[in-house]
Design a protein around this motif. Structure first.
Motif, PDB file in Angstrom:
ATOM      1  N   ALA A 231      11.281 -55.728 -29.969  1.00  0.00           N
ATOM      2  CA  ALA A 231      11.222 -55.534 -28.521  1.00  0.00           C
ATOM      3  C   ALA A 231      11.981 -54.281 -28.107  1.00  0.00           C
ATOM      4  O   ALA A 231      11.500 -53.480 -27.297  1.00  0.00           O
ATOM      5  N   ARG A 232      13.173 -54.104 -28.674  1.00  0.00           N
ATOM      6  CA  ARG A 232      13.960 -52.919 -28.320  1.00  0.00           C
ATOM      7  C   ARG A 232      13.282 -51.642 -28.794  1.00  0.00           C
ATOM      8  O   ARG A 232      13.316 -50.620 -28.113  1.00  0.00           O
ATOM      9  N   ALA A 233      12.639 -51.708 -29.981  1.00  0.00           N
ATOM     10  CA  ALA A 233      11.938 -50.526 -30.494  1.00  0.00           C
ATOM     11  C   ALA A 233      10.753 -50.164 -29.608  1.00  0.00           C
ATOM     12  O   ALA A 233      10.464 -48.982 -29.384  1.00  0.00           O
ATOM     13  N   LYS A 234      10.057 -51.163 -29.084  1.00  0.00           N
ATOM     14  CA  LYS A 234       8.925 -50.906 -28.188  1.00  0.00           C
ATOM     15  C   LYS A 234       9.399 -50.202 -26.918  1.00  0.00           C
ATOM     16  O   LYS A 234       8.748 -49.271 -26.431  1.00  0.00           O
ATOM     17  N   ILE A 235      10.529 -50.654 -26.372  1.00  0.00           N
ATOM     18  CA  ILE A 235      11.068 -50.037 -25.160  1.00  0.00           C
ATOM     19  C   ILE A 235      11.464 -48.587 -25.436  1.00  0.00           C
ATOM     20  O   ILE A 235      11.127 -47.671 -24.675  1.00  0.00           O
TER      21      ILE A 235
END
Length: 250
Positions: A231-235
């Protein structure tokens, strides 16, 4: 004499918060993690297909010594909260008081629009639910990114956003003390890249997905209990591809 311990779910009406403050009650926000226990313990009472926020509510109620609970079961929270109220009523000896917050006096949204670490903004907005006072008159900044949605259960998801991120969605309604204001909740800025966030299994996922589909530069994202590396990588990737520097200096 120990203060009366009152749990709140959602945003109770301002009259309720005023009454609790005047009585010098200790207000505990049951939407936020208050006990260091596995959220899976709540599955005895609430299915895992409920959002992490309501599962957190039940987990808190299982282990906190509460004298009273106020839970918003109207449009300012969600239909699922009505059923959670019945569960709380069954499991607690303390009275569970259902409320419907239709307050429409605007208190403004200076925190959502100022330059500040996104983590700190969310902390300030959620803390404001326990007060009848408006936020300080902070200077607005020019937004470079947007975060739309409810306060996430795991605030670590906010780390990649720059300080110039504006908050939208139900969190902005929280600061404005008008949680049922659908017009404010659906307000977005089409000129900046925006992440449309919802907790997994939350009814607001439909609105988040709908608004993201209409927005010219959007990322729809949902997370369950914790925000993993994916999720953090997508953001981070979304913001970088949108030309927004990630991290607090952006």
């Amino acid at each position: 004499m120990a203060p009366i311990r009152v749990g709140i779910v959602g945003v109770p009406p301002l009259d309720v918060i005023r009454e609790l403050c005047e009585a010098d009650c200790r207000i505990l926000d049951l939407d936020e993690p208050q006990v260091h226990k596995s959220i899976d313990l709540s599955s005895e009472l609430l299915p895992r297909v409920y959002c992490a926020i309501l599962r957190t509510v039940v987990l808190n109620a299982m282990f906190l010594d509460l004298d009273r609970v106020y839970i918003d079961v109207g449009p300012g929270k969600c239909d699922c909260a009505l059923h959670v109220a019945s569960i709380l009523e069954e499991m607690l000896t303390a009275p569970v008081i259902r409320t419907t917050n239709l307050d429409n006096q605007p208190f403004g949204t200076p925190i959502c629009r100022t330059r500040m670490k996104l983590f700190d903004k969310f902390m300030a907005v959620t803390a404001g639910v326990r007060s009848v006072k408006p936020a300080d008159n902070l200077e607005p900044c020019t937004p470079t990114a947007g975060f739309w949605g409810v306060p996430p259960r795991d605030f670590s998801i906010l780390e990649a956003f720059p300080d110039t991120t504006h908050i939208y969605g139900w969190t902005r309604c929280m600061e404005n003390k008008t949680p049922a204001d659908l017009e404010l909740e659906t307000h977005v800025n089409p000129d900046i890249p925006m992440v449309f966030f919802s907790q997994s299994f939350c009814a607001k996922s439909a609105l988040a997905h709908h608004l993201a589909r209409l927005h010219p530069r959007a990322l729809f994202l949902d997370c369950d209990v914790t925000a993993g590396n994916s999720a953090r990588a997508k953001i981070e990737a979304f913001l970088e591809l949108s030309g927004v520097p990630t991290g607090p200096e952006g």
